[in-house]
Enzyme design. Structure first.
Site, short mmCIF file in Angstrom:
data_model
loop_
_atom_site.label_atom_id
_atom_site.label_comp_id
_atom_site.label_asym_id
_atom_site.label_seq_id
_atom_site.Cartn_x
_atom_site.Cartn_y
_atom_site.Cartn_z
N ASP A 139 1.08 2.21 -0.68
CA ASP A 139 0.91 2.28 0.78
C ASP A 139 0.52 3.70 1.19
O ASP A 139 0.99 4.22 2.20
CB ASP A 139 2.19 1.85 1.50
CG ASP A 139 1.96 1.59 2.99
OD1 ASP A 139 0.81 1.27 3.38
OD2 ASP A 139 2.92 1.70 3.77
N GLY B 145 5.17 -1.02 10.47
CA GLY B 145 5.38 -2.43 10.15
C GLY B 145 6.54 -2.66 9.21
O GLY B 145 7.09 -3.77 9.17
N GLY C 296 9.40 -0.53 9.07
CA GLY C 296 10.68 -0.13 9.64
C GLY C 296 10.55 1.12 10.47
O GLY C 296 9.45 1.53 10.85
#
Length: 371
Positions: free
Chosen positions: A136, A24, A26
Site C-alpha cells: 500500500d 479506508g 482506519g
C-alpha cells in the site's frame, strides 16, 4: 487535528492527543507512550472478532513487519487488539505526508525529488529484505520528516487482509499494480509499480492513471498507459519501465537504486540520470599478475611475427672476435695441445715418381739389349 468526542481517549495504555489522518483502513492518532514518548497509533476500522486464531494470525503478520530495519522507515513499537479492532503503534515522525506537501507546496523538483526517490527505494529495500511486501505504498504513506522521507504502514494491508474475512480491494486503487486487481499475490514488483506511481505524483502533482471513478481507474491501469507529462526527461524511461503491466519486466529495487545513485553492481558509474546524460561505462583495467617462475630474458624468447607480415627490422650488434693469445699453448702431461694445420708437402711424391720412371727406363733398356 483535535480528538473528536467519539474518538477513544486511549488505546491499550497509549494516550491519544490528536488525529493525524483517516483512510479506508482506519484512523491514525498521535499519542503518548506509558514512558512519555511520542508515538503514532493506528487502529483499524475492521473488527476481527474475538477468535483467538484470527487475532494470532494478525499478530504474526505484523510481527514480520517489526523486523524491518528502521532506516527510512517508521519502526513498529507495539501491536495488539483493542475492543476487537487491531491496532499498531509505531515511531512518530513529525512532518507532513508527501500528499499534503505536494498539495500545499507543489511538485518536487531537483535535489528534493532525487532524495525522495532514493530514500523511498532504500526503505523498500529494507522492507523486502525482511520478507515483507508493503502492498500500500502511496503519497500519504510517505512522511516528509525533518531527517528525510520516511515510509510508514508497511505490511499492514496484508496483515488486515489475512486476519479478516472481508472481501474487496486492500490498498489504494490509483497506486495498485495490475496483478492485484486480478487477485494475484503481491510481490516486490507490485511495490515497484506503486513506487513509480508515487514518484509520478511527486513530480507532477497528478496521478499516473486518471479516472473519475474506481472502474475508470482500474481500466486505465489494466488497459491504458501512464500519463508521464511533466515528469523530468531523465526519469521518464525509468518510471515507464516500472509501470508496465507484466511484473516480470519491471526492474528490481536494487537496479533502480543503483541507476539513480550512479553506482553499478561493481561500484562503477552507470548513468548520470540526474544530469540528463548517459555515460559510457569503461571496463576496469585488467590487472596482470607477475609469473611465479623466473622471468625469461628477451633473447630467450624469440619473437614470432604475425603470419602474412614481415617482421620489423632489428638492429644487429657487430660481433667481436675474442683476442688471440700469443705463444704456444701450455703443455699438459700426455697432451701437447692442438697442432696448427700446415699445407701438405708435395716434393716427396715428385721424387718417388722420378725414381719409378728411372727404374722403368732401366728395365726396358735391359730387355732390349741396348748398351
Amino acid at each position: 487535528m483535535n480528538i473528536h468526542p467519539s474518538d477513544p481517549e486511549s488505546i491499550a495504555g497509549y494516550r491519544l492527543t490528536g488525529l493525524l489522518g483517516e483512510g479506508g483502513q482506519g484512523a491514525v492518532y498521535r499519542g503518548v507512550s506509558p514512558e512519555g514518548g511520542p508515538v503514532a497509533v493506528k487502529i483499524s476500522l475492521t473488527r476481527i472478532g474475538r477468535d483467538p486464531d484470527v487475532q494470532r494470525l494478525f499478530l504474526k503478520e505484523v510481527e514480520a513487519a517489526r523486523k524491518v530495519a528502521p532506516f527510512s522507515t517508521a519502526r513498529i513499537l507495539d501491536v495488539g487488539v483493542h475492543e476487537d479492532r487491531p491496532y499498531i503503534v509505531s515511531e512518530y515522525v513529525p512532518g507532513p505526508s508527501l500528499h499534503e506537501l505536494v498539495t500545499t507546496d507543489g511538485p518536487r523538483t531537483g535535489g528534493g525529488l532525487q532524495r525522495l526517490a532514493i530514500a523511498t527505494l532504500t526503505a523498500l529495500d529494507a522492507i523486502h529484505a525482511a520478507g515483507v511486501v508493503h502492498r500500500d505504498l502511496k503519497p500519504s504513506n510517505v512522511i516528509m520528516g525533518p531527517e528525510g522521507p520516511v515510509v510508514i504502514d508497511f505490511g499492514i494491508a496484508r496483515a488486515l487482509d489475512r486476519a479478516t474475512t472481508r472481501s474487496g480491494l486492500m490498498g489504494t486503487p490509483s497506486y495498485m499494480a495490475p496483478e492485484l486487481f486480478l487477485a494475484e499475490p503481491a510481490s516486490a514488483a507490485s511495490d515497484v509499480f506503486a513506487w513509480a506511481a508515487t514518484m509520478v505524483y511527486a513530480a507532477t502533482g497528478r496521478q499516473a492513471f486518471h479516472g473519475e471513478t474506481l472502474p475508470a481507474v482500474m481500466n486505465a491501469i489494466m488497459n491504458g498507459s501512464p500519463d508521464l507529462t511533466g515528469v523530468p526527461d531523465e526519469l521518464v524511461g525509468l518510471l515507464a519501465n516500472c509501470l508496465t503491466r507484466d511484473p516480470a519486466t519491471r526492474p528490481a529495487v536494487e537496479e533502480l537504486r543503483a541507476t539513480l545513485t550512479g553506482a553499478g553492481p561493481h561500484g562503477q558509474a552507470t548513468r548520470a540520470v540526474w544530469t540528463g546524460r548517459t555515460q559510457a561505462v569503461r571496463p576496469a583495467p585488467t590487472k596482470v599478475m607477475p609469473p611465479s617462475g623466473p622471468v625469461p630474458r628477451d633473447r630467450d624468447v624469440p619473437s614470432r611475427p604475425v603470419r602474412g607480415t614481415a617482421p620489423p627490422p632489428q638492429p644487429v650488434a657487430p660481433r667481436r672476435r675474442p683476442a688471440r693469445k700469443l705463444g704456444p699453448p701450455p703443455l699438459v702431461a700426455g697432451f701437447s695441445g692442438p697442432r696448427e694445420k700446415r699445407p701438405p708437402r708435395t716434393w716427396p711424391w715428385v721424387v718417388v715418381f722420378l725414381v719409378i720412371v728411372l727404374l722403368g727406363a732401366l728395365y726396358l733398356r735391359s730387355m732390349t739389349g741396348a748398351p
